[in-house]
Design a protein around this motif. Structure first.
Motif, PDB file in Angstrom:
ATOM      1  N   TYR A 175      -9.734  10.726   0.433  1.00  0.00           N
ATOM      2  CA  TYR A 175      -9.450   9.318   0.144  1.00  0.00           C
ATOM      3  C   TYR A 175      -8.140   9.194  -0.631  1.00  0.00           C
ATOM      4  O   TYR A 175      -7.314   8.331  -0.335  1.00  0.00           O
ATOM      5  CB  TYR A 175     -10.611   8.690  -0.630  1.00  0.00           C
ATOM      6  N   LEU A 176      -7.944  10.076  -1.609  1.00  0.00           N
ATOM      7  CA  LEU A 176      -6.696  10.052  -2.371  1.00  0.00           C
ATOM      8  C   LEU A 176      -5.512  10.306  -1.446  1.00  0.00           C
ATOM      9  O   LEU A 176      -4.468   9.660  -1.569  1.00  0.00           O
ATOM     10  CB  LEU A 176      -6.718  11.074  -3.508  1.00  0.00           C
ATOM     11  N   ILE A 217      -7.274   6.300 -11.303  1.00  0.00           N
ATOM     12  CA  ILE A 217      -6.107   7.148 -11.020  1.00  0.00           C
ATOM     13  C   ILE A 217      -5.122   7.105 -12.182  1.00  0.00           C
ATOM     14  O   ILE A 217      -4.606   8.143 -12.604  1.00  0.00           O
ATOM     15  CB  ILE A 217      -5.422   6.712  -9.702  1.00  0.00           C
ATOM     16  N   LEU A 221      -4.723   7.176   0.298  1.00  0.00           N
ATOM     17  CA  LEU A 221      -4.047   6.242  -0.610  1.00  0.00           C
ATOM     18  C   LEU A 221      -2.567   6.598  -0.737  1.00  0.00           C
ATOM     19  O   LEU A 221      -1.703   5.724  -0.660  1.00  0.00           O
ATOM     20  CB  LEU A 221      -4.700   6.262  -1.998  1.00  0.00           C
ATOM     21  N   THR A 250     -10.227   1.647  -8.676  1.00  0.00           N
ATOM     22  CA  THR A 250      -9.622   2.903  -8.224  1.00  0.00           C
ATOM     23  C   THR A 250      -8.271   3.120  -8.897  1.00  0.00           C
ATOM     24  O   THR A 250      -7.965   4.231  -9.345  1.00  0.00           O
ATOM     25  CB  THR A 250      -9.467   2.914  -6.694  1.00  0.00           C
ATOM     26  N   LEU A 251      -7.457   2.066  -8.985  1.00  0.00           N
ATOM     27  CA  LEU A 251      -6.164   2.182  -9.666  1.00  0.00           C
ATOM     28  C   LEU A 251      -6.353   2.577 -11.126  1.00  0.00           C
ATOM     29  O   LEU A 251      -5.606   3.397 -11.670  1.00  0.00           O
ATOM     30  CB  LEU A 251      -5.382   0.875  -9.572  1.00  0.00           C
ATOM     31  N   LEU A 279     -12.689  10.721  -7.375  1.00  0.00           N
ATOM     32  CA  LEU A 279     -12.482  10.269  -5.999  1.00  0.00           C
ATOM     33  C   LEU A 279     -12.590  11.456  -5.046  1.00  0.00           C
ATOM     34  O   LEU A 279     -12.468  12.607  -5.452  1.00  0.00           O
ATOM     35  CB  LEU A 279     -11.087   9.642  -5.854  1.00  0.00           C
ATOM     36  N   ASN A 317       0.825  -1.207   0.000  1.00  0.00           N
ATOM     37  CA  ASN A 317       0.000   0.000   0.000  1.00  0.00           C
ATOM     38  C   ASN A 317       0.863   1.263   0.000  1.00  0.00           C
ATOM     39  O   ASN A 317       0.582   2.224  -0.718  1.00  0.00           O
ATOM     40  CB  ASN A 317      -0.922   0.034   1.224  1.00  0.00           C
ATOM     41  N   LYS A 351      -4.721   3.226   2.910  1.00  0.00           N
ATOM     42  CA  LYS A 351      -5.812   2.487   2.290  1.00  0.00           C
ATOM     43  C   LYS A 351      -5.271   1.619   1.167  1.00  0.00           C
ATOM     44  O   LYS A 351      -4.255   1.931   0.559  1.00  0.00           O
ATOM     45  CB  LYS A 351      -6.866   3.440   1.705  1.00  0.00           C
ATOM     46  N   CYS A 352      -5.981   0.548   0.868  1.00  0.00           N
ATOM     47  CA  CYS A 352      -5.630  -0.358  -0.219  1.00  0.00           C
ATOM     48  C   CYS A 352      -6.586  -0.095  -1.389  1.00  0.00           C
ATOM     49  O   CYS A 352      -7.788  -0.340  -1.262  1.00  0.00           O
ATOM     50  CB  CYS A 352      -5.744  -1.808   0.249  1.00  0.00           C
ATOM     51  N   PRO A 353      -6.078   0.415  -2.507  1.00  0.00           N
ATOM     52  CA  PRO A 353      -6.971   0.747  -3.614  1.00  0.00           C
ATOM     53  C   PRO A 353      -7.471  -0.506  -4.337  1.00  0.00           C
ATOM     54  O   PRO A 353      -6.763  -1.502  -4.432  1.00  0.00           O
ATOM     55  CB  PRO A 353      -6.083   1.589  -4.541  1.00  0.00           C
ATOM     56  N   THR A 354      -8.687  -0.421  -4.854  1.00  0.00           N
ATOM     57  CA  THR A 354      -9.220  -1.493  -5.684  1.00  0.00           C
ATOM     58  C   THR A 354      -8.652  -1.338  -7.100  1.00  0.00           C
ATOM     59  O   THR A 354      -8.084  -0.292  -7.442  1.00  0.00           O
ATOM     60  CB  THR A 354     -10.752  -1.422  -5.759  1.00  0.00           C
TER      61      THR A 354
END
Length: 120
Positions: free
Chosen positions: A38-39, A57, A42, A53-54, A34, A7, A47-50
């Protein structure tokens, strides 16, 4: 590699690519759809992005997901064409609409000059 380390590395990559194209955390978050907070989490590795989400980004940064999750990448190379275009788009957003046409004409003139120099 533990999940927390992963992460953090992904968060560092997001931050490095974001800074490379000189975009704020808030603007990147908005471009990716987003929340800015939250960013930030990350980027700090909290946080662990899905995958989704990746993907968002990476699209907003103008890079591939592979570049974003690469664990040993060096981000010191020249920006990609997509990154350069994003930087131009971000800069244009700061300029009034009335001046954007003038800038477009300037860029077109520069392109003509470069093309002429290339053909010589």
């Amino acid at each position: 590699m533990e999940r927390t380390e992963l992460n953090k590395k992904i968060g560092q990559n997001i931050r490095k690519y974001r800074l490379k194209i000189d975009i704020s955390q808030e603007n990147l978050a908005m471009s990716a759809g987003l929340y800015p907070a939250y960013l930030g989490r990350l980027e700090r590795g909290e946080k662990c992005p899905t995958i989704d989400t990746l993907y968002k980004i990476s699209c907003a940064l103008g890079i591939t997901i592979n570049e974003l999750i690469c664990l040993d990448s060096k981000i010191d190379s020249l920006p990609t064409n997509n990154q350069a275009k994003m930087r131009i788009e971000e800069a244009l957003k700061q300029i009034p609409d009335t001046q954007q046409l003038r800038i477009a004409e300037i860029v077109e003139n520069i392109a003509v000059i470069i093309k002429e120099e290339k053909n010589q």
